[in-house]
Design an enzyme around this catalytic site. Structure first.
Site, PDB file in Angstrom:
ATOM      1  N   ASP A 213       6.256  23.564   7.031  1.00 34.31           N
ATOM      2  CA  ASP A 213       5.864  22.813   5.848  1.00 34.31           C
ATOM      3  C   ASP A 213       7.057  22.018   5.309  1.00 34.31           C
ATOM      4  OD1 ASP A 213       3.861  22.337   3.685  1.00 34.31           O
ATOM      5  OD2 ASP A 213       5.364  23.353   2.463  1.00 34.31           O
ATOM      6  N   GLU A 278       5.740  19.290   9.927  1.00 29.51           N
ATOM      7  CA  GLU A 278       5.090  18.386   8.989  1.00 29.51           C
ATOM      8  C   GLU A 278       6.217  17.541   8.410  1.00 29.51           C
ATOM      9  OE1 GLU A 278       2.801  18.147   4.698  1.00 29.51           O
ATOM     10  OE2 GLU A 278       4.441  19.530   5.101  1.00 29.51           O
TER      11      GLU A 278
END
Length: 545
Positions: A213, A278
């Protein structure tokens, strides 16, 4: 019943991630086994046979760690335990054992940019004084102004508003997201050591990979310089530069040192353990730096999320992503929807038009080389839920900006005539977000075995993708074909076997000829002359041997 898909045993294919189809499970909205209205690990475990039959290779699970759930679990208080809302570590171990037995791999979501404000480290930092060792793990700073009453700089939260919050002793701490998500100081050796240990903790439990993330965010520019504008001064949000320009808190060169330290850890475990970033960067070349034999295995290609329904837009997205793939020598990673963006049925027009286009886009994506990520429910043709009552919305961005991601997070329908459509055990009506009445026709049970349903389309396409020589593995580069205005067509081949994907975005029916026999289509084809009539907003795969 869909034919079973032949799978390579888990231990023998270290390159599985190069061509895998990964199914994103938004854990709280997938399946609720205990009847509290929230999805859990046992619910996933019970639905694993469905996912195997669907034909995916791996599951990416959104955060299930101990958390106050301010931001759907992306505010982690304990990286080594399961939140009681989702079960226990024993439940996780049982789930991953069953998944591996079915030939399914498990990717977990790692959140290293920030912790929860409930994390023991941050609680200790608040209890300590400015300049203390406890505060060094985070990004605390003195404010500007005569009394330090102004934030240290002009940085803005991705969720809207200032990225700084002042504490009782006058200092400020950085949070690029919600105030309940304080950013870590990744120049601190204790932070780096902690996350290397977290990686090993989950690798030891058998996880096959990590989705990182905010992979571009852990390092901030030295001196914390101003951006030079924000929504308060110009009405333009800094987040508009994501993927388009440079920000002092994203995509700093030093972030790559972190991944060069992580890669040997992943490589020390058998079975092809992997990590996908990401990451947002201003150029394809900068995004490519996250990928390589000494850093991460993949980075999401998000361009499909912004593509318009046109041949030129899709062609540009595909060409750009394939060029990036060539730069790094790693496969492209395709995404049509995820838990942060409006579902593509709705993005493409909603209703029947949106569904037709979404089905066609699925065939387009699944025919491309590389790895494809599916978001739960897209195989059912679920649209965005646009009319959720404000009081039920839980996205922290909603209170700050009025924008909400809750509409793509509504629990998916499994069966039955009444909400929550089999999401919870029989007789239980609880569901943390309500599903609309129209979803009864979109449930797994309502679509299973029904010719032409979106679920059966996905099952058929995934089976062919796994078994067809021109699509299986990394075989078959993309060769574009001239197919007329508004028609996107390319072929992939293996030896004498050729598979052609054709997508009609022209606004009128078109005759497709010369590509062989159709093997799957998003809408019914009719023969015309020596070819086939491809409807508006439809796609088909043709085979010639």
């Amino acid at each position: 019943m869909t034919a079973a898909i032949n799978r390579t045993p888990l231990a023998s294919d270290d390159d599985w991630w190069r061509s895998a189809v990964v199914y994103q499970v938004y854990v709280r909205s997938f399946a609720d086994a205990n009847g509290d209205g929230v999805g859990d690990l046992q619910g996933i475990r019970e639905r694993l046979p469905y996912l195997r039959e669907l034909g995916v290779d791996a599951l990416w699970l959104t955060p299930f760690f101990t958390s106050p759930q301010i931001d759907g679990g992306y505010d982690v208080a304990d990286y080594r335990d399961v939140d009681p809302m989702f079960g226990t570590l024993a439940d996780f171990d049982a789930m991953i054992t069953d998944a591996h037995a079915l030939g399914l791999r498990i990717i977990v979501d790692l959140v290293p940019n920030h912790t929860s404000s409930a994390h023991p480290w941050f609680r200790a930092a608040l209890a300590a004084r400015p300049g203390s060792a406890e505060r060094e793990r985070y990004l605390f700073a003195d404010g500007k102004g005569e009394q330090g009453e102004l934030p240290p700089n002009d940085w803005e939260s991705i969720f809207g508003g200032p990225a700084w919050t002042r504490v009782a002793d006058g200092q400020w701490y950085l949070h690029l997201f919600d105030p309940a998500q304080p950013d870590l100081n990744w120049r601190h050796p204790e932070v780096r050591a902690e996350f290397e240990d977290v990686l090993r903790f989950w690798l030891d439990r058998g996880v096959d990979g990590f989705r990182i993330d905010v992979a571009h965010g852990m390092i901030k520019a030295e001196g914390l310089p101003d951006v030079g504008f924000n929504s308060m001064t110009t009405g333009r949000r800094q987040s508009e530069l994501l993927g388009k320009g440079r920000l002092p808190y994203f995509d700093q060169d030093e972030v790559h040192d972190i991944y060069r330290a992580w890669r040997p850890i992943l490589d020390s475990y058998p079975g092809g353990r992997m990590a996908v970033a990401e990451a947002w960067a201003e150029t394809p070349q900068r995004l490519a730096r996250y990928i390589g034999p000494d850093e991460l295995h993949q980075a999401f290609s998000f361009d499909f999320l912004d593509a318009t329904w046109s041949a030129d837009s899709f062609r540009k997205v595909i060409d750009t992503a394939l060029a990036e793939s060539t730069i790094v020598g790693a496969p492209t990673t395709w995404v049509l929807s995820n838990h942060d963006r409006q579902r593509h049925v709705t993005r493409y027009g909603d209703g029947e038009v949106g569904l037709r286009r979404a089905r066609a886009a699925a065939l387009l994506m699944l025919a491309l080389p590389g790895c494809a990520y599916l978001y739960q429910g897209e195989e059912l043709g679920l649209p965005e839920v646009l009319d959720l009552p404000d009081e039920l919305r839980q996205d922290p961005a909603f209170l700050r900006t009025g924008e909400s991601r809750d509409g793509c997070r509504v629990p998916i329908p499994w069966s039955g005539e009444l909400a929550p459509y089999g999401f919870s055990p029989e007789g239980c009506e609880l569901s943390w977000l309500p599903a609309p009445a129209t979803w009864r026709a979109l449930s797994v049970a309502a679509q299973t075995g029904v010719p032409g349903s979106t679920l059966e389309l996905y099952r058929a396409a995934l089976r062919i993708r796994h078994e067809h020589p021109a699509l299986a593995g990394t075989a078959g580069a993309v060769t574009w074909l001239e197919a007329g205005p508004g028609v996107l067509a390319f072929r992939r081949s293996a030896g004498d076997t050729v598979l052609t994907c054709a997508v009609n975005v022209s606004g009128a029916e078109v005759v497709i000829d010369g590509y062989g026999r159709p093997i799957v289509a998003s809408a019914e084809l009719t023969e015309q002359g020596g070819g086939h009539l491809l409807p508006v907003d439809a796609a088909a795969w043709f085979e010639r041997r």
